[in-house]
Design an enzyme around this catalytic site. Sequence first.
Site, PDB file in Angstrom:
ATOM      1  CG  ASP A 158      -2.018   1.030   1.163  1.00  0.00           C
ATOM      2  OD1 ASP A 158      -2.412   1.413   0.046  1.00  0.00           O
ATOM      3  OD2 ASP A 158      -2.488   1.462   2.234  1.00  0.00           O
ATOM      4  CG  ASN A 209       0.761   3.950   4.256  1.00  0.00           C
ATOM      5  OD1 ASN A 209       0.269   4.387   5.296  1.00  0.00           O
ATOM      6  ND2 ASN A 209       0.152   3.069   3.494  1.00  0.00           N
ATOM      7  CG  ASP A 266      -0.385   1.133   7.760  1.00  0.00           C
ATOM      8  OD1 ASP A 266      -0.446  -0.005   8.272  1.00  0.00           O
ATOM      9  OD2 ASP A 266      -1.378   1.726   7.308  1.00  0.00           O
TER      10      ASP A 266
END
Length: 326
Positions: free
Chosen positions: A201, A206, A218
């Site tokens: 992701d 992030n 994360d």
Amino acid sequence: MNTHPYDLLTPDVVIDAVESTGRLSDARLLALNSYENRVYQVGIEDGEPLIAKFYRPERWSLAQIQEEHDFSLELQSAEISVVAPMVDASGNTLFSHAGFQFALFRRRGGYPPELDNLDNLLILGRTLGRIHAVGRAGRFKHRQRICVDRMLAKNREFLLGGYIPRELVPAYSSLTEDLLRVVTDIYADVSPEDEIRVHGDCHVGNILWRDDVAHFVDLDDCVMAPGIQDLWMFLNGERHDREIQLSELIEGYSEFCDFEPRQLRLIEALRTLRLVNYAAWLARRWDDPAFPRAFTWFNTERYWAEHILELREQLAALQEEPLRLL
């Protein structure tokens, strides 16, 4: 009456959970921006505040969460700047309290990288090359893979089961059937050897940028996937702009990890999977009170009409030649 598992995660439960690890909280609690999980900054007596992440119940198995933690620590051991979970004296990173699984992290400051800055892209590429060099050295046994069946075929069936407005069902059904056919054909070129452990992701939200260092946070969505999965989300603008950005990323990346140019063909296929998966994710989480409050525009006729338009544009993008390295 409690209507959602997170209704039980009260401030007292959060503080008690942190204190169950042997730390004394000063009761200062700040909820941070997170929807899938619940994340809090918790004040600690005579110490720096910590970040407590409470995993969404029944989303990941304990084995899947532990693989996320182990991968983070493996990257940290390779001196790559990731925000890894804290380890207690017994070597544990995952804790349980009142039915919730949680982990603790040290607080890290920073800001999103500037994607129009080529130097930032070069550093991002280098860091991702190092991450993927570690990612190639092992395989996940329990984490998910990025795949067409889960992210497109099954999500398509789920959304057609009651979320798409009746008058838009024929258009959505026909369009996603075409997308499924094209994406399946493109993704057929992916072999098990192409799949490595990746962040999964990888977007600016992030990454904490500080002192010309990209601190990755994360890894909740870390998966087995082709390496290009962690690169394509940094691309934006017109085609020529994206090719310049991509070339800069790959220049840095290739200093630490080999890149397969044939993976460029996967970019629009991966984007398609993410678009459909995102809509289905919102729909599946709609019983969580945090989602209707945060995503007020979702599940309206206008939203679905615009989503279908976006998918039509995506079908056209899948027909274009892949981006080139300049």
